[in-house]
Design an enzyme around this catalytic site. Structure first.
Site, PDB file in Angstrom:
ATOM      1  N   TYR A 881      48.936  46.932  18.340  1.00 37.62           N
ATOM      2  CA  TYR A 881      49.374  46.948  16.943  1.00 37.62           C
ATOM      3  C   TYR A 881      50.842  47.335  16.749  1.00 37.62           C
ATOM      4  CZ  TYR A 881      44.374  46.666  16.110  1.00 37.62           C
ATOM      5  OH  TYR A 881      43.072  46.263  16.111  1.00 37.62           O
ATOM      6  N   ILE A 882      51.349  48.238  17.566  1.00 38.45           N
ATOM      7  CA  ILE A 882      52.751  48.649  17.426  1.00 38.45           C
ATOM      8  C   ILE A 882      53.618  47.737  18.275  1.00 38.45           C
ATOM      9  CG2 ILE A 882      54.404  50.506  17.864  1.00 38.45           C
ATOM     10  CD1 ILE A 882      52.175  52.510  17.315  1.00 38.45           C
TER      11      ILE A 882
END
Length: 923
Positions: A881-882
């Site tokens: 996600y990051i």
């Protein structure tokens, strides 16, 4: 014909009235204003504090299942992002294109109406059977989890919610600034052309939606994306491409060297090869088209070894008597017998039932079971089957394999690697690329995740006739095993798979793909994060639109707006409909009546089976309008089994989102929110101190992202024991420091008065009982160390053809253990510790104490970090996600080696991120 109100979509929706078809929506097409007013009046006292943060986070970690188990869960095993254990399904999910993978839609029978109050949490409704039984709830947010002080008078949930609002306002300003900058950078004619074409395109889309009764709030400005925009074009601060040497200003020395021809050395050639590295992330043309490759060569797949029948002395027993089975049936019996130690599976009634059904089917096909005299034995009851002899045989084999000398293990691995070497790489457009998993899955028993309805079914052996090979037209097609043929040979240049087949359990297609560190996989990751970066330009308009539509009269529009709110604020997955033979997992769009409970004034309780059949439980505070909407969506005649968003599908939702920008889907919000939040935290971060302290700062930011974006997990089962071990290590260092201080007294008794008695005292957490246990541990540790070293030396001597050491040598070495034990006894009795080591001095002991203090400090930081991470899957958020470029920015900005954040495998996977940005890059 003159236009009138009767021709509007709203009027058309009103004429339709509520759906009466049992398989259709039960909600009204139009929400009467009287309903809104009545609920507004009832909710007048509702607390309108900022919403968007979970009160409790993550899935519930344990469940007591009722029979029959329609729903349920199991603890999800932690797994790495990569490795040989990855399924082809998981690998293919990372690709944008998913051929042959469509879910079928089925209608469900509607249960009778239930007039029970929606405001009572389902857990307390006794008259309704619980779809998911009560379980221990996950802990709520704690100040320690995000590195905050708990002394503040402001409630932590409210404080975090306000911080989230602050970040969203910052995002709104940035989005407007980006669009303004783009508009100013375009020429007058080009700008006018873009504006007109953009307005027209969006106007058509909005009008088309309106015609279908799913209109958005009318807009003056376009919410679309111009065709000129590229998915792969970075928004701001794109890292400059590597400049050519010729473009740089040359020094006189360089100019002189330019005219001198020298013979290249091997080092020069290596440097040139490095310079010519294919930096695809700097090639704007790569990945724009649908054609993925021009030439493709590979060696195919590796099949599992054929089944080896059991020795005649090893047999399954039925009613206590051994029975003979055909090899096909014996192999299936072996699948179950080999995993008797996996009680979670073999004691599961569903697992047993499915296995036994397939086992009986195989018995029937292979001629059945016979006793020692050749008489037929009818295997009718699972409870009468005894697989223990099979387990004992396979368990002995496993133990024997583990006990092999290191040299033998190394030899076997080398032989296996040599046999598989041709399959490990392929030639993709002339470039050597690593293949992710070229091995065909071996047969066995399907386990699934959570309470999968097909757990225990037999995964059949995959034959070459089931496998389709994808390869270049000019390439040599790999030969199938002798006596077999491939199902089909394809030359699909739009596909990124090398081989595929359909498994027999769920009918899913398995794919052989390139490895995570390949160019193609890297481009897929790059495109994913660039898509999230592109959302920066539109996020303010999307939020503005869905906030306005939360009050829309058309039910479909209000449901859609509410769903986007939940996806954006609470990171819910969109969800898809499932077939009857699939696990009943859901997402936002497929939430049912019983999955959502409402607790006034504005708390919503989610309780359902999410991805991988893992139970998801979350208590969240929502906007009062969203709370009211969910109450409306649950109104009678809806009852248990009915869908809350009955006028919304995942496809419809994603189609609506694509009006804002090409390729925008619900899942992009998870990536955007995590990456943008991390980016915002990094901008304001000032990390200092040692490397472990800086890593702790990074993890604290990662944890905060998980909480603000509602990405949480269950506390791992082994967390407490791990923390205990870490605590014991810290206490062990404290004990070691105390002993060194006592040695100082031994060589200079006056130092006790000089430094003060307090300096030499035992620390409070080191009591006598713990010291005795620790001393025993140190003695056992020394014994193990000596024995291992002795065995290793003997293995080396044997491998070199030399004479092995005798057992007497080991006994002599182990005398050190007895000496240590006696030394501890003496110390405990006298309270004194004799100085150890050559040249013992006060200076040396003080230097030793400083080193121990540093180690203790580092471990305390690690312990605090580990405790804070117990509810957060930092690896998952960091990898999926990051944006990995943000981790690289932190690494370069604060001087922390990237190895502290990415393992070797991840460094290969995110090579493009490591090499493409500097510390000034922004998401």
């Amino acid at each position: 014909m003159s236009s009138s109100d009767d021709d509007t979509p709203l009027a058309a929706a009103k004429r339709k009235g509520p759906a009466t078809n049992g398989s259709g929506p039960k909600s009204q097409n139009i929400i009467p204003k009287s309903v809104d007013r009545a609920m507004d009046k009832a909710n007048k006292a509702a607390n309108n504090a900022p919403a968007g943060i979970s009160i409790r986070n993550g899935p519930v970690d344990e469940m007591d299942l009722d029979e029959p188990t329609a729903n349920g869960t199991s603890k999800r095993k932690a797994r790495g992002s990569m490795g040989n254990g990855h399924s082809y399904k998981e690998m293919s999910e990372e690709e944008d294109e998913k051929p042959l993978n469509k879910r079928r839609r089925v209608s469900r029978p509607q249960p009778p109406s239930d007039s029970e109050s929606d405001e009572i949490p389902l857990a307390s409704k006794k008259s309704r059977p619980k779809p998911i039984p009560a379980a221990k709830k996950p802990p709520g947010i704690t100040a320690a989890a995000i590195g905050e002080s708990s002394d503040s008078d402001t409630p932590l949930g409210e404080k975090l919610a306000k911080e989230k609002v602050k970040i969203e306002k910052r995002a709104e300003k940035e989005a407007k600034a980006i669009r303004r900058e783009e508009k100013l950078s375009a020429g007058p004619k080009q700008r006018a052309s873009k504006d007109s074409s953009g307005e027209a395109t969006t106007a058509k889309k909005v009008k088309k939606e309106s015609t279908n009764g799913t209109s958005t709030t009318p807009r003056k400005k376009t919410n679309g994306v111009k065709k000129e925009d590229s998915d792969d074009e970075p928004l701001v601060h794109k890292a400059p491409a590597k400049k050519k040497v010729a473009a740089r200003s040359e020094t006189p020395k360089a100019k002189k060297a330019k005219n001198v021809k020298t013979e290249q050395t091997e080092q020069d050639q290596a440097a040139e090869d490095e310079e010519e590295e294919y930096r695809w992330w700097e090639d704007p043309t790569k990945g724009d088209g649908t054609k993925k490759w021009t030439t493709l060569e590979h060696a195919g797949v590796v099949f599992p070894p054929p089944y080896e029948p059991l020795p005649k002395s090893v047999r399954m027993r039925y009613e206590g008597k051994p029975v003979d089975l055909a090899p096909e049936a014996e192999e299936v019996a072996g699948f179950f017998g080999a995993m008797l130690n996996s009680t979670h599976n073999v004691e599961n009634p569903t697992f047993q039932k499915n296995f036994f059904a397939d086992f009986q089917k195989m018995l029937k096909e292979s001629g059945g079971a016979t006793d020692k005299n050749g008489n037929q034995v009818q295997v009718k009851e699972f409870a009468k089957c005894d697989f223990q002899p099979i387990f004992d045989y396979y368990d002995a084999q496993r133990t024997e394999k583990k006990a092999l000398p290191a040299a033998e293990k190394k030899k076997l691995k080398a032989e296996k690697d040599a046999a598989e070497a041709p399959y490990m790489h392929c030639l993709w457009d002339g470039r050597k690329q690593k293949v992710g998993n070229f091995r065909v899955e071996p047969p066995g028993l399907f386990r699934g995740r959570g309470e999968h309805p097909k757990t225990g079914r037999v995964k059949a052996r995959v034959q070459p006739e089931q496998i389709t090979i994808n390869i270049g037209e000019e390439a040599t097609v790999p030969a199938p095993p002798e006596g077999h043929r491939w199902k089909e040979i394809k030359h699909d240049q739009e596909g990124t798979w090398l081989a595929m087949w359909q498994e027999n359990i769920n009918g899913a297609y398995k794919y052989v793909m390139l490895a995570a560190n390949s160019d193609v996989k890297g481009q897929s990751d790059h495109k994913k994060f660039e898509k999230a970066r592109e959302l920066k330009k539109h996020i303010d308009r999307i939020r503005q639109d869905y906030t306005a539509e939360l009050k829309h009269e058309v039910m479909a529009n209000r449901q859609r707006a509410t769903a986007v709110y939940l996806i954006d604020k609470f990171a819910l997955r969109a969800g898809n409909e499932k077939g009857d033979d699939e696990a009943d997992t859901v997402g936002c769009c497929s939430l049912k009546f019983e999955h959502v409970s409402l607790k006034p004034p504005n708390t919503v309780i989610f309780d359902f089976l999410g991805k991988d059949s893992i139970r998801f439980y979350d208590e969240v505070e929502v906007d009062s309008q969203v709370f009211k909407n969910l109450k409306i969506f649950k109104k009678a005649p809806k009852s248990e089994g009915d869908e809350i968003f009955d006028r919304l599908t995942t496809d419809g939702l994603n189609k609506h989102l694509s009006n804002y920008m090409p390729g925008l889907t619900a899942k992009v919000f998870r990536t955007y929110n995590a990456s943008y939040t991390m980016s915002t935290l990094l901008k304001d971060m000032k990390s200092a101190g040692t490397v472990p302290e800086k890593v702790k700062d990074y993890n604290a930011a990662n944890r905060k992202v998980a909480i603000l974006c509602n990405h949480k997990r269950t506390v791992a089962a082994g967390h407490e024991s791990q923390m205990e071990k870490l605590t014991d290590k810290i206490k062990g260092l404290k004990y070691q420091k105390w002993r060194v201080k006592q040695m100082m007294i031994d060589i200079e008794p006056k130092i006790k008065k000089k430094k003060g008695a307090e300096y030499f005292e035992l620390e409070e957490d080191l009591d006598e009982e713990w010291i005795h246990e620790h001393q025993k541990f140190l003695a056992d540790e020394l014994r193990t160390k000596i024995e291992k070293k002795f065995a290793k030396e003997n293995e080396k001597l044997k491998a070199d053809g030399e004479k092995e050491l005798k057992d007497k040598e080991l006994e002599e070495r182990l005398e050190a253990v007895d000496e240590l034990t006696q030394k501890f006894k003496k110390e405990n009795k006298s309270g004194k510790v004799q100085a150890e080591g050559k040249g013992a001095s006060i200076e040396k002991f003080e230097a030793n104490i400083d080193k121990i203090d540093q180690r203790i400090s580092t471990m305390l930081v690690q312990a605090e970090d580990k405790e804070g991470n117990k509810e957060v899957a930092l690896g998952t958020s960091k990898i999926n996600y990051i944006d990995p470029r943000l981790t690289v920015v932190f690494s370069k900005k604060f001087g922390v080696p990237i190895e502290k954040f990415f393992s070797k495998t991840l460094r290969e996977k995110f090579n493009w991120a490591i090499k493409s940005v500097d510390e000034d890059w922004e998401f």
